[in-house]
Each structure stands twice: as structure tokens, then as C-alpha cells.
Design a protein around this motif. Structure first.
Motif, PDB file in Angstrom:
ATOM      1  N   GLY A  15       0.830  -1.194   0.000  1.00 39.45           N
ATOM      2  CA  GLY A  15       0.000   0.000   0.000  1.00 39.45           C
ATOM      3  C   GLY A  15       0.865   1.245   0.000  1.00 39.45           C
ATOM      4  O   GLY A  15       0.526   2.252  -0.584  1.00 39.45           O
ATOM      5  N   ARG A  16       2.014   1.158   0.658  1.00 36.78           N
ATOM      6  CA  ARG A  16       2.882   2.320   0.713  1.00 36.78           C
ATOM      7  C   ARG A  16       3.828   2.376  -0.473  1.00 36.78           C
ATOM      8  O   ARG A  16       3.945   3.376  -1.119  1.00 36.78           O
ATOM      9  N   LYS A  17       4.511   1.226  -0.705  1.00 39.97           N
ATOM     10  CA  LYS A  17       5.403   1.286  -1.864  1.00 39.97           C
ATOM     11  C   LYS A  17       4.679   0.641  -3.036  1.00 39.97           C
ATOM     12  O   LYS A  17       4.655  -0.570  -3.162  1.00 39.97           O
ATOM     13  N   LYS A  18       4.071   1.447  -3.815  1.00 41.82           N
ATOM     14  CA  LYS A  18       3.307   0.883  -4.919  1.00 41.82           C
ATOM     15  C   LYS A  18       4.228   0.340  -5.992  1.00 41.82           C
ATOM     16  O   LYS A  18       5.248   0.934  -6.315  1.00 41.82           O
ATOM     17  N   VAL A  19       3.835  -0.796  -6.537  1.00 44.98           N
ATOM     18  CA  VAL A  19       4.650  -1.393  -7.574  1.00 44.98           C
ATOM     19  C   VAL A  19       4.250  -0.760  -8.893  1.00 44.98           C
ATOM     20  O   VAL A  19       3.098  -0.818  -9.293  1.00 44.98           O
ATOM     21  N   ALA A  20       5.215  -0.156  -9.560  1.00 48.13           N
ATOM     22  CA  ALA A  20       4.869   0.586 -10.757  1.00 48.13           C
ATOM     23  C   ALA A  20       4.675  -0.331 -11.957  1.00 48.13           C
ATOM     24  O   ALA A  20       3.634  -0.310 -12.606  1.00 48.13           O
ATOM     25  N   ALA A  21       5.657  -1.151 -12.221  1.00 43.45           N
ATOM     26  CA  ALA A  21       5.591  -1.932 -13.449  1.00 43.45           C
ATOM     27  C   ALA A  21       4.663  -3.118 -13.280  1.00 43.45           C
ATOM     28  O   ALA A  21       4.817  -3.918 -12.382  1.00 43.45           O
ATOM     29  N   ALA A  22       3.693  -3.189 -14.161  1.00 38.46           N
ATOM     30  CA  ALA A  22       2.715  -4.255 -14.048  1.00 38.46           C
ATOM     31  C   ALA A  22       3.370  -5.616 -14.199  1.00 38.46           C
ATOM     32  O   ALA A  22       2.947  -6.588 -13.588  1.00 38.46           O
ATOM     33  N   THR A  23       4.409  -5.674 -15.016  1.00 45.89           N
ATOM     34  CA  THR A  23       5.049  -6.967 -15.235  1.00 45.89           C
ATOM     35  C   THR A  23       5.743  -7.471 -13.989  1.00 45.89           C
ATOM     36  O   THR A  23       5.870  -8.666 -13.790  1.00 45.89           O
ATOM     37  N   ALA A  24       6.198  -6.552 -13.172  1.00 47.21           N
ATOM     38  CA  ALA A  24       6.928  -6.965 -11.969  1.00 47.21           C
ATOM     39  C   ALA A  24       5.985  -7.329 -10.843  1.00 47.21           C
ATOM     40  O   ALA A  24       6.405  -7.805  -9.804  1.00 47.21           O
ATOM     41  N   GLN A  25       4.685  -7.122 -11.069  1.00 42.40           N
ATOM     42  CA  GLN A  25       3.735  -7.250  -9.967  1.00 42.40           C
ATOM     43  C   GLN A  25       3.720  -8.617  -9.304  1.00 42.40           C
ATOM     44  O   GLN A  25       3.851  -8.736  -8.101  1.00 42.40           O
ATOM     45  N   THR A  26       3.554  -9.650 -10.122  1.00 36.59           N
ATOM     46  CA  THR A  26       3.334 -10.954  -9.524  1.00 36.59           C
ATOM     47  C   THR A  26       4.480 -11.376  -8.631  1.00 36.59           C
ATOM     48  O   THR A  26       4.265 -11.797  -7.503  1.00 36.59           O
ATOM     49  N   SER A  27       5.686 -11.201  -9.129  1.00 39.73           N
ATOM     50  CA  SER A  27       6.796 -11.679  -8.315  1.00 39.73           C
ATOM     51  C   SER A  27       6.956 -10.834  -7.060  1.00 39.73           C
ATOM     52  O   SER A  27       7.154 -11.356  -5.977  1.00 39.73           O
ATOM     53  N   PRO A  88      -6.191 -10.278  -6.945  1.00 37.14           N
ATOM     54  CA  PRO A  88      -6.323 -10.940  -8.242  1.00 37.14           C
ATOM     55  C   PRO A  88      -6.045  -9.948  -9.369  1.00 37.14           C
ATOM     56  O   PRO A  88      -5.986  -8.747  -9.138  1.00 37.14           O
ATOM     57  N   ALA A  89      -5.901 -10.472 -10.563  1.00 34.43           N
ATOM     58  CA  ALA A  89      -5.583  -9.572 -11.681  1.00 34.43           C
ATOM     59  C   ALA A  89      -6.790  -8.710 -12.019  1.00 34.43           C
ATOM     60  O   ALA A  89      -7.824  -9.219 -12.434  1.00 34.43           O
ATOM     61  N   PHE A  90      -6.680  -7.438 -11.791  1.00 30.91           N
ATOM     62  CA  PHE A  90      -7.754  -6.526 -12.185  1.00 30.91           C
ATOM     63  C   PHE A  90      -7.331  -5.811 -13.445  1.00 30.91           C
ATOM     64  O   PHE A  90      -6.142  -5.551 -13.651  1.00 30.91           O
ATOM     65  N   ASP A  91      -8.321  -5.461 -14.262  1.00 30.57           N
ATOM     66  CA  ASP A  91      -7.922  -4.864 -15.527  1.00 30.57           C
ATOM     67  C   ASP A  91      -7.579  -3.377 -15.423  1.00 30.57           C
ATOM     68  O   ASP A  91      -6.722  -2.887 -16.127  1.00 30.57           O
ATOM     69  N   SER A  92      -8.228  -2.667 -14.493  1.00 31.30           N
ATOM     70  CA  SER A  92      -7.906  -1.233 -14.477  1.00 31.30           C
ATOM     71  C   SER A  92      -7.155  -0.871 -13.201  1.00 31.30           C
ATOM     72  O   SER A  92      -7.265  -1.555 -12.181  1.00 31.30           O
ATOM     73  N   SER A  93      -6.400   0.221 -13.291  1.00 31.55           N
ATOM     74  CA  SER A  93      -5.622   0.618 -12.119  1.00 31.55           C
ATOM     75  C   SER A  93      -6.551   1.140 -11.042  1.00 31.55           C
ATOM     76  O   SER A  93      -6.252   1.092  -9.860  1.00 31.55           O
ATOM     77  N   GLU A  94      -7.721   1.607 -11.457  1.00 31.84           N
ATOM     78  CA  GLU A  94      -8.679   2.136 -10.489  1.00 31.84           C
ATOM     79  C   GLU A  94      -9.188   1.021  -9.569  1.00 31.84           C
ATOM     80  O   GLU A  94      -9.181   1.163  -8.342  1.00 31.84           O
ATOM     81  N   THR A  95      -9.597  -0.086 -10.177  1.00 26.31           N
ATOM     82  CA  THR A  95     -10.090  -1.192  -9.348  1.00 26.31           C
ATOM     83  C   THR A  95      -8.965  -1.769  -8.508  1.00 26.31           C
ATOM     84  O   THR A  95      -9.172  -2.204  -7.380  1.00 26.31           O
ATOM     85  N   ARG A  96      -7.776  -1.737  -9.064  1.00 25.05           N
ATOM     86  CA  ARG A  96      -6.625  -2.221  -8.317  1.00 25.05           C
ATOM     87  C   ARG A  96      -6.383  -1.374  -7.067  1.00 25.05           C
ATOM     88  O   ARG A  96      -6.126  -1.891  -5.988  1.00 25.05           O
ATOM     89  N   SER A 101      -6.864  -0.701  -1.123  1.00 26.08           N
ATOM     90  CA  SER A 101      -7.339  -0.075   0.111  1.00 26.08           C
ATOM     91  C   SER A 101      -8.237  -1.044   0.875  1.00 26.08           C
ATOM     92  O   SER A 101      -8.275  -1.028   2.098  1.00 26.08           O
ATOM     93  N   LEU A 102      -8.937  -1.921   0.146  1.00 30.05           N
ATOM     94  CA  LEU A 102      -9.759  -2.922   0.839  1.00 30.05           C
ATOM     95  C   LEU A 102      -8.903  -3.914   1.602  1.00 30.05           C
ATOM     96  O   LEU A 102      -9.287  -4.399   2.655  1.00 30.05           O
ATOM     97  N   CYS A 103      -7.752  -4.211   1.039  1.00 28.07           N
ATOM     98  CA  CYS A 103      -6.870  -5.170   1.699  1.00 28.07           C
ATOM     99  C   CYS A 103      -6.494  -4.692   3.084  1.00 28.07           C
ATOM    100  O   CYS A 103      -6.202  -5.484   3.967  1.00 28.07           O
ATOM    101  N   ARG A 104      -6.514  -3.383   3.245  1.00 29.90           N
ATOM    102  CA  ARG A 104      -6.174  -2.866   4.579  1.00 29.90           C
ATOM    103  C   ARG A 104      -7.286  -3.156   5.580  1.00 29.90           C
ATOM    104  O   ARG A 104      -7.085  -3.047   6.773  1.00 29.90           O
ATOM    105  N   ASP A 105      -8.456  -3.480   5.079  1.00 29.61           N
ATOM    106  CA  ASP A 105      -9.545  -3.841   5.989  1.00 29.61           C
ATOM    107  C   ASP A 105      -9.578  -5.336   6.292  1.00 29.61           C
ATOM    108  O   ASP A 105     -10.463  -5.813   6.989  1.00 29.61           O
ATOM    109  N   ILE A 106      -8.646  -6.058   5.701  1.00 32.34           N
ATOM    110  CA  ILE A 106      -8.592  -7.483   6.021  1.00 32.34           C
ATOM    111  C   ILE A 106      -7.923  -7.622   7.375  1.00 32.34           C
ATOM    112  O   ILE A 106      -6.908  -7.002   7.632  1.00 32.34           O
TER     113      ILE A 106
END
Ligand SMILES: Nc1ncnc2c1ncn2[C@@H]1O[C@H](COP(=O)(O)OP(=O)(O)OP(=O)(O)O)[C@@H](O)[C@H]1O
Ligand SMILES: [Mg+2]
Length: 396
Positions: A15-27, A88-96, A101-106
Motif C-alpha cells: 500500500g505504501r510502496k506501490k509497484v509501478a511496473a505491471a510486469t513486476a507485480q506478480t513476483s 487478483p488480476a484486475f484490468d484497471s488501475s482504479e479497481t486495483r 485499500s480494501l486489503c487494509r480492511d482485512i
């Protein structure tokens, strides 16, 4: 609500250090995921063994080697096993962004409310165990017609332990627990409410088995503002909630919606239909009140017994939280006497020389009883009525 201990929430690193490159996300997610789990176990101050592990973690780890540590790191420290990404893989950065932010409510780790710490409410506990705990522990029995209830409503007067029961479910079942309150919905996603609900349910399915706890559901779905746009937003939120809850009965993933309210009659028929199991959380019975008093104001071995009978008799109509207040009021009296003594002293007494707080006297209890009024009993009969009209009963 304000005096409630806040639930443990984990702010996820990403949440704080956002991952910029989508390709690097999964790892990077799998790595961060590993880190987060490790923090969770440290934060709780206990080492996770299998029984202590969240059910969803066990489920995630079930086909991995038994030598694997709970944080997904092999004993040699190499994080080789691919983990399920947190999002999960979301298509837009908005839903992501919403998902983040929802993950913070977990809630991870447990809010640490045990069934035993909730006094009385045997029926409510039994119904909850039957509806949520058992299907998660023994999914084999709950198939076909017996598929688990997906929507559960806890209703009853304020301060009777509804939020505690939900926390106990989270502690006991160790599912992924989404704690969603009216304030978090309204503050974060005013305009985007229906997208939020969509993302929430998607996340919950992704992390199944999970529990979505909607505290004060009446406030979530009946937010009414001055501006018509707010009204519109709340209507869309409610509609989406209904659609998503309908969807739950068709999916095979275990996702429960646990809702709590003290105004059940404000829920409309469509919502009630989806909250199939409705459990009354009533004002405490005399027996439960006695256990609360005995726990909050224990008699000292070298003192006289406190008048528990009197306390039980004079607290008809008190809720659990009223009883807590009453006990606090009584326990304050010996401290007040001591304060008067200390005020007379000129200098500040050092910590190790402070005198002991004296014993509780019967007149302290009398004073507390005079000064505390029940706060929740006026609507109790309405809850009883709602229960006989719509509530789920225990069949012996
Ligand atoms: N059955 C109970 N056993 C022990 N403590 C209780 C019980 N019921 C209430 N309490 C006390 O009252 C406090 C408030 O309980 P809780 O927050 O669960 O109430 P609630 O039903 O969710 O109220 P509200 O409807 O106002 O949200 C708890 O922190 C606890 O100290
Ligand atoms: Mg509550």
C-alpha cells in the motif's frame, strides 16, 4: 462503539510502496505477501503451528511440502514457492487501487476474542457455530441442499455483544476476515460505492474461505445525505450488494456475509431475504449477568463476598456494555477515596511508594447502581418481536 478496542488491521507493505511496473507485480507481490505473513505471525506474538494457522493459509499450503514454513519460505530461506497474489488480476488501475485499500480492511491474525469471553448468548453462539464454523471445518457435510448459509444477520439491542460475536467467529475460524464498517465505506468510496462492493466480493472469493463482516449494516445501506447524488450513490451501493450476495449462493467458494445491526426493522425485504440466518443477540439473562459481575468484580479471598445477588436483581434490562460501565463505576469508588488522600499531599508520590487501592465496599456497589442506568432496554421488545417474526430459532 467509540470505546471499542480497534481490531487488528495490517497495513500491507504494498500500500505504501506501490509497484509501478505491471510486469513486476506478480513476483514482487508474492515476496511481499511472504513478508506480510511473517509480520502477522510476529505481531501476534506467537509462532504459527498448523492448528494456529488461518484456515485459508492451511488451504493454500495444503499441497505444499510439510517442511515449508508458514510464511512460504523454505527452511533455507529461499522463497521459491509461488504464492497466490494478494490481489487478483484486475484490468484497471482504479479497481486495483480500490482492492489495495480494501486489503487494509482485512484482518489477519486473530482479533483474539474467545467464545468463552462472551458471557451467555448460548443460542447465538450455537447458531453461529452451526452456520459458519462447522461448514468451514467440515465442508464435506455441507453440500447440495445442506450447502452453508451465505448470509447471516446478528441483531439485537446495542452493547449486547454482536461485534464481539463476529470477532469470535474471526478468531475461531481464521478465515480471511473483511471488516467493513459504515465509516470505511462512506469515507473511502463515496462516489464509487458499487465498484467497491464488486471489488470486495471479488477479493473475498479470491481469498476464500472468507467472511465479510458488515458492521452496522443499517447505516451502510441507508446512508442518506442532503445531496441527491449521495442518495443515488447509496442506492447503487445497496443494489450492488444485493446482486453480489445473490451471486454467493451460486459460487462454490466459501464466502460468508456476516452483518450486524441494532435496527433490523430498517432493512428491507430484499436484504432480509439474502440474510437467510437471522440471529437475535438479546440482553443478558440473569445467569450471564452474574458471570459478568463475577469476572469484572472478583471477590478477594480475604474480603467479604460482594453482593452478586443484589447486582443481578437490580440490573434487569442492562446490556453487557451497561454492566461493564456499572462495574467500572463501582471499582472507581475505592480509587476515588485514595485520590482524596493523595490530593492532600503536597509532593508527588513516587510510583513505588503509592499506597494500594482499598477493597470494594457494599456501599460502593450501591452508589454505582444508583448512578448507572440501562441504555438499551427500551427497544428490547421490538427485537423480540422481530425475532419471532423473522428470526432463526434453535430447534431442540
Ligand atoms: N455477552 C457479553 N459478554 C461479555 N461482555 C459483553 C457481552 N456483551 C457486551 N459485552 C461488553 O460490551 C462491550 C460492547 O459489546 P459489542 O461491541 O459487541 O456490542 P454490540 O452489540 O456490537 O453493540 P452495538 O450494537 O452498539 O454495535 C464489549 O466490549 C464487552 O465489554
Ligand atoms: Mg457493534
Amino acid at each position: 462503539m467509540a470505546d471499542e478496542p480497534s481490531l487488528t488491521r495490517w497495513s500491507f507493505q504494498f500500500g505504501r510502496k506501490k509497484v509501478a511496473a505491471a510486469t513486476a507485480q506478480t513476483s514482487s507481490e508474492s515476496q511481499q505477501n511472504g513478508q506480510t505473513t511473517a509480520v502477522a505471525s510476529n505481531g501476534n506474538g506467537h509462532v504459527k503451528n498448523l492448528s494456529d494457522m488461518a484456515v485459508y493459509e492451511q488451504y493454500r499450503n495444503q499441497d505444499r511440502s510439510s517442511t515449508l514454513h508458514s510464511n512460504g519460505v523454505l527452511p533455507n530461506g529461499i522463497n521459491e514457492i509461488p504464492q497466490k497474489p494478494l490481489i487478483p488480476a484486475f484490468d484497471s488501475s482504479e479497481t486495483r487501487a480500490l482492492a489495495e485499500s480494501l486489503c487494509r480492511d482485512i484482518i489477519r491474525g486473530s482479533p483474539n476474542v474467545k467464545w468463552e469471553s462472551i458471557k451467555g448468548l448460548e443460542n447465538a453462539k450455537r447458531l453461529l457455530k452451526e452456520a459458519v464454523v462447522m461448514p468451514i471445518k467440515y465442508p464435506k457435510y455441507f453440500t447440495g441442499l445442506l450447502s452453508p448459509w451465505k448470509g447471516i444477520l446478528l441483531f439485537g439491542p446495542p452493547g449486547t455483544g454482536k461485534t464481539m460475536l463476529a470477532k469470535a467467529v474471526a478468531t475461531e475460524c481464521k478465515t480471511t476476515f473483511f471488516n467493513i464498517s459504515a465509516s470505511s465505506v462512506v469515507s473511502k468510496w463515496r462516489g464509487d460505492s458499487e465498484k467497491l462492493i464488486k471489488v470486495l466480493f471479488e477479493l473475498a472469493r479470491h481469498h476464500a474461505p472468507s467472511t465479510i463482516f458488515l458492521d452496522e449494516i443499517d447505516a451502510i445501506i441507508s446512508q442518506r445525505g442532503e445531496a441527491s447524488s449521495e442518495h443515488e450513490a447509496s442506492r447503487r451501493l445497496k443494489t450492488e450488494l444485493l446482486i453480489q450476495m445473490d451471486g454467493l449462493t451460486r459460487t462454490k467458494e466459501l464466502v460468508f456475509v456476516l452483518a450486524a445491526t441494532n435496527l433490523p426493522w430498517e432493512l428491507d425485504a430484499a436484504m432480509l431475504r439474502r440474510l437467510e440466518k437471522r440471529i437475535l443477540v438479546p440482553l443478558p439473562e440473569p445467569e450471564a449477568r452474574r458471570t459478568m459481575f463475577e469476572e469484572l468484580l472478583p471477590s478477594q479471598p480475604d474480603e467479604d463476598m460482594l453482593p452478586y445477588d443484589l447486582l443481578v436483581e437490580r440490573t434487569e434490562g442492562f446490556s453487557g456494555s451497561d454492566i461493564r460501565l456499572l462495574c467500572k463505576e463501582a471499582a472507581m469508588q475505592p480509587l476515588r477515596r485514595l485520590m482524596t488522600l493523595l490530593e492532600d499531599r503536597e509532593e508527588i508520590v513516587p510510583d513505588d511508594e503509592l499506597p494500594k487501592v482499598g477493597p470494594l465496599r457494599s456501599e460502593d456497589i450501591e452508589t454505582a447502581l444508583k448512578n448507572t442506568r440501562p441504555s438499551a432496554h427500551l427497544h428490547a421488545h421490538r427485537h423480540e418481536k422481530f425475532n419471532s417474526d423473522y428470526g432463526s430459532q434453535i430447534l431442540q
